[in-house]
Design a protein around this motif. Structure first.
Motif, mmCIF file in Angstrom:
data_model
loop_
_atom_site.group_PDB
_atom_site.id
_atom_site.type_symbol
_atom_site.label_atom_id
_atom_site.label_comp_id
_atom_site.label_asym_id
_atom_site.label_seq_id
_atom_site.Cartn_x
_atom_site.Cartn_y
_atom_site.Cartn_z
ATOM 1 N N VAL A 35 0.816 -1.215 0.000
ATOM 2 C CA VAL A 35 0.000 0.000 0.000
ATOM 3 C C VAL A 35 0.853 1.270 0.000
ATOM 4 N N SER A 36 1.868 1.338 0.826
ATOM 5 C CA SER A 36 2.628 2.596 0.955
ATOM 6 C C SER A 36 3.259 3.080 -0.357
ATOM 7 N N PRO A 37 3.685 2.207 -1.271
ATOM 8 C CA PRO A 37 4.233 2.725 -2.533
ATOM 9 C C PRO A 37 3.179 3.206 -3.548
ATOM 10 N N LEU A 38 1.894 2.995 -3.260
ATOM 11 C CA LEU A 38 0.860 3.368 -4.227
ATOM 12 C C LEU A 38 0.763 4.882 -4.375
ATOM 13 N N ASN A 39 0.570 5.324 -5.613
ATOM 14 C CA ASN A 39 0.433 6.760 -5.892
ATOM 15 C C ASN A 39 -1.029 7.088 -6.220
ATOM 16 N N LEU A 40 -1.277 8.330 -6.560
ATOM 17 C CA LEU A 40 -2.643 8.786 -6.818
ATOM 18 C C LEU A 40 -3.307 7.995 -7.945
ATOM 19 N N ALA A 41 -2.598 7.738 -9.022
ATOM 20 C CA ALA A 41 -3.175 6.969 -10.132
ATOM 21 C C ALA A 41 -3.595 5.572 -9.668
ATOM 22 N N HIS A 42 -2.776 4.956 -8.821
ATOM 23 C CA HIS A 42 -3.130 3.642 -8.287
ATOM 24 C C HIS A 42 -4.414 3.718 -7.471
ATOM 25 N N TRP A 43 -4.532 4.738 -6.611
ATOM 26 C CA TRP A 43 -5.721 4.864 -5.767
ATOM 27 C C TRP A 43 -6.971 5.158 -6.587
ATOM 28 N N ILE A 44 -6.824 5.892 -7.641
ATOM 29 C CA ILE A 44 -7.969 6.139 -8.530
ATOM 30 C C ILE A 44 -8.409 4.829 -9.177
#
Length: 174
Positions: A35-44
């Motif tokens: 989870v911690s390496p995820l960026n905004l595009a991943h969360w979208i």
């Protein structure tokens, strides 16, 4: 990266959120390494793919959202808010607990062993953005659902939710 997260959550989701593997080591491992390496595009992308997932998956996802990164706060809060408003009581409770943790510290007094709940803004809620986030995400529908959840849980959690509701309703607090 998103597929790795979905695989991990679905793996533990099949066992249920009461799995000792999840509680003892997997939740931290998933949070730190996936989870911690995820960026905004991943969360979208995550937000767009969660609708068909199981209740256990949604509860596990709630548990690994950190609400620490301002750049991710809006999409993560949208996910949690949607869970609170539209999911069953168990999923809604887990999502609400993740949100209230950003506002309320709970524990036991060392001397009296009495439960306490106090205001302590953490993560994205400790910054200047807190007022904006509260105005956008914690409207009357959200507050009503939070109260409904509080009515359905133990006094310890109920008191924490009530403390949270008082904090977000205090117009002078931010």
């Amino acid at each position: 990266m998103v597929d790795t997260l979905f695989l991990a959550l679905n793996t533990y989701g099949k066992e249920g959120i009461e799995s000792m593997d999840w509680a003892e080591w997997a939740a931290n491992d998933v949070a730190q390494n996936i989870v911690s390496p995820l960026n905004l595009a991943h969360w979208i992308e995550i937000k767009s793919r969660i609708s068909g997932q199981s209740d256990n998956f949604k509860s596990l996802l709630s548990s690994v959202i950190a609400l620490e990164d301002d750049a991710l706060g809006d999409v993560q809060l949208t996910i949690l808010r949607d869970f609170v408003l539209h999911e069953n009581m168990d999923v809604a409770f887990e999502a609400l607990q993740k949100i209230t943790f950003g506002f309320v510290t709970s524990g036991n007094d060392y001397e009296t062993n009495a439960h306490f709940h106090k205001k302590e803004l953490k993560g994205i809620f400790s910054r200047t953005e807190a007022r904006r986030l509260i105005q956008i995400y914690f409207d009357d529908a959200f507050k009503d659902r939070a109260q409904e959840i509080a009515n359905d849980c133990s006094d310890f959690f109920k008191d924490g939710i009530h403390t949270f509701l008082k904090i977000i309703s205090d117009k002078d607090a931010f």
